[in-house]
Design a protein around this motif. Sequence first.
Motif, PDB file in Angstrom:
ATOM      1  N   THR A  52       0.819  -1.213   0.000  1.00 51.57           N
ATOM      2  CA  THR A  52       0.000   0.000   0.000  1.00 51.57           C
ATOM      3  C   THR A  52       0.852   1.262   0.000  1.00 51.57           C
ATOM      4  N   GLU A  53       1.929   1.250   0.742  1.00 52.99           N
ATOM      5  CA  GLU A  53       2.779   2.448   0.835  1.00 52.99           C
ATOM      6  C   GLU A  53       3.446   2.774  -0.505  1.00 52.99           C
ATOM      7  N   THR A  54       3.799   1.759  -1.254  1.00 56.27           N
ATOM      8  CA  THR A  54       4.370   1.988  -2.589  1.00 56.27           C
ATOM      9  C   THR A  54       3.339   2.670  -3.490  1.00 56.27           C
ATOM     10  N   VAL A  55       2.112   2.163  -3.448  1.00 61.01           N
ATOM     11  CA  VAL A  55       1.049   2.756  -4.260  1.00 61.01           C
ATOM     12  C   VAL A  55       0.772   4.184  -3.801  1.00 61.01           C
ATOM     13  N   ARG A  56       0.735   4.410  -2.491  1.00 61.78           N
ATOM     14  CA  ARG A  56       0.510   5.773  -1.967  1.00 61.78           C
ATOM     15  C   ARG A  56       1.591   6.734  -2.439  1.00 61.78           C
ATOM     16  N   GLY A  57       2.834   6.304  -2.388  1.00 56.29           N
ATOM     17  CA  GLY A  57       3.945   7.154  -2.821  1.00 56.29           C
ATOM     18  C   GLY A  57       3.866   7.507  -4.301  1.00 56.29           C
ATOM     19  N   LEU A  58       3.567   6.498  -5.121  1.00 58.52           N
ATOM     20  CA  LEU A  58       3.438   6.752  -6.555  1.00 58.52           C
ATOM     21  C   LEU A  58       2.224   7.620  -6.859  1.00 58.52           C
ATOM     22  N   LEU A  59       1.154   7.429  -6.103  1.00 61.19           N
ATOM     23  CA  LEU A  59      -0.043   8.262  -6.288  1.00 61.19           C
ATOM     24  C   LEU A  59       0.269   9.718  -5.960  1.00 61.19           C
ATOM     25  N   ALA A  60       0.957   9.974  -4.848  1.00 60.62           N
ATOM     26  CA  ALA A  60       1.307  11.346  -4.471  1.00 60.62           C
ATOM     27  C   ALA A  60       2.202  11.996  -5.529  1.00 60.62           C
ATOM     28  N   ALA A  87      -7.162   6.947  -4.303  1.00 58.39           N
ATOM     29  CA  ALA A  87      -6.998   7.424  -2.932  1.00 58.39           C
ATOM     30  C   ALA A  87      -8.117   6.911  -2.029  1.00 58.39           C
ATOM     31  N   ALA A  88      -9.346   6.913  -2.523  1.00 61.03           N
ATOM     32  CA  ALA A  88     -10.476   6.423  -1.724  1.00 61.03           C
ATOM     33  C   ALA A  88     -10.310   4.950  -1.390  1.00 61.03           C
ATOM     34  N   SER A  89      -9.841   4.166  -2.354  1.00 60.04           N
ATOM     35  CA  SER A  89      -9.667   2.734  -2.090  1.00 60.04           C
ATOM     36  C   SER A  89      -8.550   2.484  -1.089  1.00 60.04           C
ATOM     37  N   GLN A  98     -11.821  -2.762  -3.231  1.00 56.97           N
ATOM     38  CA  GLN A  98     -12.121  -1.894  -4.372  1.00 56.97           C
ATOM     39  C   GLN A  98     -11.422  -2.383  -5.640  1.00 56.97           C
ATOM     40  N   ALA A  99     -11.085  -3.649  -5.709  1.00 55.73           N
ATOM     41  CA  ALA A  99     -10.317  -4.172  -6.846  1.00 55.73           C
ATOM     42  C   ALA A  99     -11.002  -3.904  -8.177  1.00 55.73           C
ATOM     43  N   GLY A 100     -12.326  -3.983  -8.224  1.00 59.14           N
ATOM     44  CA  GLY A 100     -13.034  -3.736  -9.484  1.00 59.14           C
ATOM     45  C   GLY A 100     -12.822  -2.323  -9.979  1.00 59.14           C
ATOM     46  N   ALA A 101     -12.956  -1.357  -9.097  1.00 67.77           N
ATOM     47  CA  ALA A 101     -12.741   0.042  -9.476  1.00 67.77           C
ATOM     48  C   ALA A 101     -11.288   0.275  -9.875  1.00 67.77           C
TER      49      ALA A 101
END
Length: 134
Positions: A52-60, A87-89, A98-101
């Motif tokens: 999750t932290e990797t995804v959060r970092g790339l999202l930011a 971000a919501a997921s 939220q895998a579908g979204a």
Amino acid sequence: MIMGRGRRESEQPTHGSGIHIGADNNAPNQNVVGRNISYVHQHAPGNGAVDTETVRGLLASFRAEVDDNESGLDHAVAVRAMTDTIAASLCMPDPRAQAGALRGVVQALPALVAGTVVEQGGEALVHAIAGWIG
């Protein structure tokens, strides 16, 4: 007169030929140097599990890129909506629920950022999400 090489009975295609050419793609047909190769499946070995932290970092990072280049993006509103979905997921107790979204984002985001200055950041985010939701 039609000239060409017909397929002999002994030359029927075999499925699962074991050809490995890397990347994460599936393709029913590939044309390699004039020859059709059917049922090619590409995959790349993972560099470890995406968390999750990797995804959060790339999202930011991606959101910052979008902010900096908003005037040059034709689909900035749609890209922002996708980042909001991600971000919501991530805020859910079970983000993978939220895998579908997220799969929808993984499919749509690359087309929206293709050829733009945020393409690399978008691609990195998409690959991380795809690895995270499996």
